[in-house]
Design a protein around this motif. Structure first.
Motif, PDB file in Angstrom:
ATOM      1  N   HIS A 237      -1.479   3.485  -6.219  1.00  0.00           N
ATOM      2  CA  HIS A 237      -0.620   3.863  -7.343  1.00  0.00           C
ATOM      3  C   HIS A 237      -0.020   2.565  -7.881  1.00  0.00           C
ATOM      4  O   HIS A 237       0.786   1.916  -7.201  1.00  0.00           O
ATOM      5  CB  HIS A 237       0.460   4.858  -6.885  1.00  0.00           C
ATOM      6  CG  HIS A 237      -0.139   6.146  -6.407  1.00  0.00           C
ATOM      7  ND1 HIS A 237       0.306   6.826  -5.293  1.00  0.00           N
ATOM      8  CD2 HIS A 237      -1.185   6.858  -6.906  1.00  0.00           C
ATOM      9  CE1 HIS A 237      -0.436   7.925  -5.143  1.00  0.00           C
ATOM     10  NE2 HIS A 237      -1.349   7.953  -6.099  1.00  0.00           N
TER      11      HIS A 237
ATOM     12  N   GLU B  43       3.532   1.350  -7.499  1.00  0.00           N
ATOM     13  CA  GLU B  43       4.135   1.297  -6.158  1.00  0.00           C
ATOM     14  C   GLU B  43       3.832  -0.092  -5.617  1.00  0.00           C
ATOM     15  O   GLU B  43       2.994  -0.304  -4.755  1.00  0.00           O
ATOM     16  CB  GLU B  43       3.570   2.431  -5.314  1.00  0.00           C
ATOM     17  CG  GLU B  43       3.890   3.779  -5.966  1.00  0.00           C
ATOM     18  CD  GLU B  43       3.296   4.985  -5.245  1.00  0.00           C
ATOM     19  OE1 GLU B  43       2.614   4.797  -4.228  1.00  0.00           O
ATOM     20  OE2 GLU B  43       3.540   6.106  -5.720  1.00  0.00           O
TER      21      GLU B  43
ATOM     22  N   ARG C 271       1.168   4.391 -12.473  1.00  0.00           N
ATOM     23  CA  ARG C 271       0.616   5.041 -11.283  1.00  0.00           C
ATOM     24  C   ARG C 271      -0.903   5.208 -11.370  1.00  0.00           C
ATOM     25  O   ARG C 271      -1.624   5.073 -10.390  1.00  0.00           O
ATOM     26  CB  ARG C 271       1.271   6.424 -11.137  1.00  0.00           C
ATOM     27  CG  ARG C 271       0.749   7.260  -9.980  1.00  0.00           C
ATOM     28  CD  ARG C 271       1.430   8.629  -9.975  1.00  0.00           C
ATOM     29  NE  ARG C 271       0.929   9.517  -8.960  1.00  0.00           N
ATOM     30  CZ  ARG C 271       1.414   9.588  -7.712  1.00  0.00           C
ATOM     31  NH1 ARG C 271       2.406   8.819  -7.337  1.00  0.00           N
ATOM     32  NH2 ARG C 271       0.903  10.425  -6.831  1.00  0.00           N
TER      33      ARG C 271
ATOM     34  N   HIS D 131       1.911   2.686   0.078  1.00  0.00           N
ATOM     35  CA  HIS D 131       2.484   3.372  -1.097  1.00  0.00           C
ATOM     36  C   HIS D 131       3.992   3.159  -1.192  1.00  0.00           C
ATOM     37  O   HIS D 131       4.600   2.494  -0.358  1.00  0.00           O
ATOM     38  CB  HIS D 131       2.258   4.881  -0.974  1.00  0.00           C
ATOM     39  CG  HIS D 131       0.855   5.316  -1.196  1.00  0.00           C
ATOM     40  ND1 HIS D 131       0.465   5.999  -2.304  1.00  0.00           N
ATOM     41  CD2 HIS D 131      -0.257   5.165  -0.436  1.00  0.00           C
ATOM     42  CE1 HIS D 131      -0.825   6.266  -2.236  1.00  0.00           C
ATOM     43  NE2 HIS D 131      -1.299   5.765  -1.106  1.00  0.00           N
ATOM     44  N   GLU D 132       4.564   3.807  -2.223  1.00  0.00           N
ATOM     45  CA  GLU D 132       6.020   3.877  -2.355  1.00  0.00           C
ATOM     46  C   GLU D 132       6.457   5.307  -2.655  1.00  0.00           C
ATOM     47  O   GLU D 132       5.709   6.097  -3.218  1.00  0.00           O
ATOM     48  CB  GLU D 132       6.503   2.958  -3.492  1.00  0.00           C
ATOM     49  CG  GLU D 132       6.461   1.489  -3.140  1.00  0.00           C
ATOM     50  CD  GLU D 132       7.073   0.607  -4.232  1.00  0.00           C
ATOM     51  OE1 GLU D 132       7.415   1.125  -5.313  1.00  0.00           O
ATOM     52  OE2 GLU D 132       7.202  -0.602  -3.986  1.00  0.00           O
TER      53      GLU D 132
ATOM     54  N   GLU E 296       4.636   4.674   3.262  1.00  0.00           N
ATOM     55  CA  GLU E 296       5.425   4.943   2.048  1.00  0.00           C
ATOM     56  C   GLU E 296       6.733   4.179   2.173  1.00  0.00           C
ATOM     57  O   GLU E 296       7.493   4.398   3.114  1.00  0.00           O
ATOM     58  CB  GLU E 296       5.722   6.449   1.909  1.00  0.00           C
ATOM     59  CG  GLU E 296       4.505   7.333   1.714  1.00  0.00           C
ATOM     60  CD  GLU E 296       4.082   7.482   0.254  1.00  0.00           C
ATOM     61  OE1 GLU E 296       4.798   6.975  -0.638  1.00  0.00           O
ATOM     62  OE2 GLU E 296       3.029   8.117   0.019  1.00  0.00           O
TER      63      GLU E 296
HETATM   64 ZN   LIG Z   1       1.667   6.577  -3.860  1.00  0.00          ZN
END
Ligand SMILES: [Zn+2]
Length: 853
Positions: free
Chosen positions: A136, A139, A213, A252-253, A329
């Protein structure tokens, strides 16, 4: 010293201040020295890591610099994005391993092939670790941490790193989504103040639609690993299958108020085809992340969220292939710093968490190397013994009338290192016939048995009722092809490797009278537009007719008269051959308009088809992924231009030039003014066609532009008392996050032209169920009485789904508003329902007013 910088990063006042910019010592482990000939990130990209968001071009520059400076690194370009950015893969390992890298790869592959897996010596072979960042694009802590990880791997000195590099082959993918990353980094950097703003309302933290994203066509690439419809995924999956890594990481974030997450996630939400041992190993790997984060004082969680169910996600895709996928994340600062419930979250702090967990992953892979290699070997041995016990021995799939959709499915399957064959002769099973030339066979007795099962199975019972993403993806249903499980493997012919698109054929010599093609081929809309864009007049048949050779042509067949065109017979023949060769369609030459078995070619049952001119609403209030799917379909599959019309331009745009306006699912509510609504209404009254999807139907109803009555949950029923603690679980279970339903179609309706079977498989990811219209001709597609084919839906919603209408047409003056409650273009792999949408574009205006609601 490090501790002090960390505190100063976390504990700050709310007012905008200039945040101390940490240098490399903030990120790097204590006591490690670095080879001076390897360039630091700053020396190449021009700023310290975390000071600005690295742009993709500078990231690429740095990776090339490492390739040049270090004999541990070897760089390859595995593909290009839609916007032409290179997709890089760095192989990082000891120089000694590099010298025999192909040999290492072959040995490693042997391990996951039960026929040869006894030979490799697990004690003395490296593990393969695929590490990748920020699929994404917005992120960004991952991709920025990648600069540090790459520097560390290339430059760190000492026995620890030497040991890692001789025991591991690292496949380093610095950016999973270059186009999205570039879009996002451009946004935040352009809005960064010297006096850093941590205010969440600041423009820096609020990207313009569609945000970074997604990839170029606004697809979530982290849902594309299994079906690989985009160049980024195709290149990545190829590298994955070329190496079959033991562990794959995916950084990810999440929201700014969160902390840090690493898998396993919620154990009950693991896909049942993933072995329990995978969970055990994931937990063990987790202890290394926990230690690394404890050491720097970072908080985290692990079993309280996310799932591991859909194999199209990067951290789940490896789990069905003898590998361990790890999702990370990190709470997002989005820009360079952002206020959060845990104080101001700075960009460097988020990068550091991602960096230390990249290193803890490497440490875990090394410490667990033999376990991971044995697990992989055992995984595939077990797969073969499970296959032996399975009463189903093979699947056959195909569609007699359209070999293109089956071809595209064969492409998707074979891309995942699965053997696909053509049957040696026609197969018939359960009344379905599978002609040898247009069908395919997948034998289950092969190492990818579990992955194959996940592609073909229908599943309607689940351990948990919460899904982070879709609950079903039965591929033959998505492609709208027939398929049958077989109790024995039929005789097979050639193996299908890199399948090539089937060509059509021309039946008959060059004609001076007319050509005709049936509309059941997938690329019919492209063929039609090919002709229309060259100014050729074409007509669609609303009644069946015959060629003198006895071939029957159903409703929806396309007639190309040769006379009365602005192009001559030679030019028309040229276009016909293009349709045959490029669109895979059989075209018949006609010498006469008469055949008494059906209507004549001059009949009024043939209606002229106009060249579409399409605008689609995009921008605020519209779902970017839904709009992106439509854009991608028209642009890349059917070569039909579409104007992407921003909702805020619609207010002032003259829309009379677009006979067709598409309204994708909404996201929030598109803020169209009263004047714009009136403009749309009078445009429709004068003959415009609106095609609306999913939540757009509610908007169209409210705007007085449609009459799509939705079923409500029975709110008269008394609600039983439930424990307070069950709120999240109960409401979560009411979501239909993506399941497959069966509908009955009226094949004589123009929306269904080209479909040859009355049962359709529809994909649904919402709770919108339309009441049937009372009109006799107004319900072309209706859910059956027991419609669930595969996936999860709650009892309450299922009651509403039964016999609901999926499509409706409202007449507004001369115009038509066509509404679909379901997504007909889902994630570029739901090939089976694309033509319904295309029919709405071509034939919407001619839908009989007597069939509207
Ligand atoms: Zn993500």
């Amino acid at each position: 010293m490090l501790r002090i910088i960390l505190l100063s990063l976390l504990i700050t006042s709310i007012a905008p201040i200039v945040y101390a910019q940490p240098d490399l010592t903030y990120y790097m482990p204590d006591g490690v020295t670095f080879h001076p000939s390897v360039p630091t990130p700053k020396s190449i990209i021009g700023h310290e890591v975390g000071e600005w968001h690295v742009t993709h071009d500078r990231l690429v520059q740095y990776m090339y610099a490492l390739d040049k400076a270090s004999d541990r690194v070897s760089l390859e370009v595995t593909g290009h994005t839609y916007e032409g950015r290179p997709l890089l893969l760095l192989t990082i390992t000891s120089p000694t391993n590099h010298e025999r890298i192909e040999n290492i790869r072959q040995q490693h592959l042997a391990l996951s092939d039960p026929g040869s897996s006894a030979t490799p010596d697990i004690k003395n072979m490296p593990a393969v670790f695929y590490i990748g960042f920020s699929i994404h694009g917005n992120e960004a802590s991952g991709v920025n941490a990648g600069l540090l990880a790459a520097y560390y791997l290339a430059a760190a000195q000492g026995p620890e790193i030497e040991n890692y590099l001789s025991n591991t082959v690292i496949l380093f993918d610095p950016s999973y989504n270059p186009d999205g990353m570039q879009r996002f980094s451009g946004w935040v950097n352009a809005r960064k103040s010297i006096m850093t703003s941590a205010d969440p309302n600041d423009a820096e933290h609020n990207e313009a639609w569609p945000g970074g994203r997604f990839n170029h066509y606004w697809f979530d690439l982290n849902r594309d690993w299994l079906v690989a419809q985009h160049p980024e995924s195709r290149a990545r999956v190829k590298s994955f299958q070329r190496w079959r890594p033991n562990v794959l990481t995916d950084h990810h974030e999440m929201g700014a108020n969160s902390t840090f997450f690493f898998q396993p996630g919620v154990p009950a939400r693991m896909h049942p085809l993933t072995p329990e041992k995978n969970l055990e190993l994931t937990k063990q790997i987790g202890t290394y992340h926990a230690k690394a984060l404890d050491d720097i004082g970072s908080f985290y969680f692990t079993q309280e969220g996310y799932d591991d169910f859909y194999y199209g996600k990067g951290s789940t895709f490896p789990d069905v292939q003898g590998s361990i996928g790890i999702l990370f994340e990190q709470a997002s600062s989005r820009g360079h710093a952002q206020e959060s419930i845990n104080g101001v979250l700075t960009f460097p702090f988020t990068i550091r968490n991602q960096f230390v967990t990249a290193l803890s992953s490497l440490k875990a892979v090394n410490a667990m190397r033999e376990d991971l290699l044995s697990y992989q070997r055992q995984f595939y041995r077990d797969a073969i013994s499970e296959a032996a016990k399975d009463p189903v021995k093979a699947y056959v799939f195909g569609l007699p009338k359209d070999d293109i959709r089956a071809y595209h499915l064969a492409e998707v399957i074979s891309r995942q290192a699965i053997d696909v064959f053509k049957p040696a002769s026609d197969v018939s099973q359960n009344g379905n016939s599978f002609p040898a030339h247009s069908s395919y066979v997948v034998n289950l007795n092969q190492r990818q048995y579990r992955l194959i099962k996940s592609m073909f199975e229908k599943r309607t019972s689940f351990k948990d009722s919460l899904f982070y993403d879709i609950s079903s993806w039965t591929l033959p249903l998505a492609f709208g092809v027939n398929f049958e499980p077989l109790r024995s493997v039929p005789a097979v012919g050639e193996k299908v490797v890199d399948p090539t698109m089937p060509k059509g054929k021309r039946i008959g010599e060059k004609s001076d009278y007319a050509y005709v093609f049936a509309c059941d081929g997938y690329y019919t809309p492209r063929a039609m537009y090919r002709l229309l864009s060259h100014g050729i007049r074409i007509k669609v048949a609303n009644d069946p007719f015959f060629h003198t050779d006895g071939t029957r042509f159903d409703r929806g067949s396309i007639l190309i008269p040769v006379a009365a065109q602005d192009k001559n017979a030679d030019q028309i023949e040229f276009l016909i051959d293009e349709i045959v060769n490029k669109d895979g369609i059989d075209v018949y030459a006609f010498k006469t308009g008469l055949d008494y078995r059906g209507v004549s070619l001059g009949s009024s049952a043939f209606v002229p088809v106009k060249k579409p001119s399409i605008a689609m609403l995009v921008g605020d209030g519209i779902s970017a992924t839904d709009a992106g799917e439509i854009w991608h379909l028209l642009d890349t599959r059917f070569s039909i231009p579409v104007t992407l019309l921003p909702t805020n331009v619609l207010d002032r745009a003259s829309i009379s030039r677009y006979p067709t306006i598409i309204m994708p699912a909404t996201s929030g509510s598109p803020g169209l003014s009263e004047a714009t609504r009136e403009k749309l209404k009078s445009w429709t009254q004068q003959g415009g066609t609106i095609i609306g999807f999913e939540s757009a139907l509610t908007w169209l109803n409210n705007a007085g532009l449609g009459k799509f009555e939705m079923r409500k949950e029975d709110d008269k029923k008394p609600t039983p008392a439930r424990p307070y603690a069950d709120i999240d679980e109960y409401t979560g279970a009411q979501e239909t996050s993506g399941a497959i339903f069966e509908a009955q179609a009226d094949l004589t309706h123009p929306l269904l032209y080209g479909y040859t079977q009355p049962k359709l498989a529809l994909f649904k990811s919402n709770n919108l169920f339309m009441e049937k219209s009372t009109g006799a001709y107004s319900n072309p597609i209706v859910y059956t009485a027991a419609p669930l084919l595969s996936g999860y839906i709650s009892k309450e919603n299922y009651a509403n789904a039964k016999q609901a209408s999926m499509a409706g047409v409202s007449a507004i003056g001369q115009g038509r508003v066509i509404g679909f409650t379901d997504n007909l273009c889902f994630r570029a792999f739901w090939f089976g329902t694309n033509q319904i949408f295309m029919n709405a574009i071509f034939y919407g205006p001619m839908i009989n007013a007597a069939s509207t609601r």
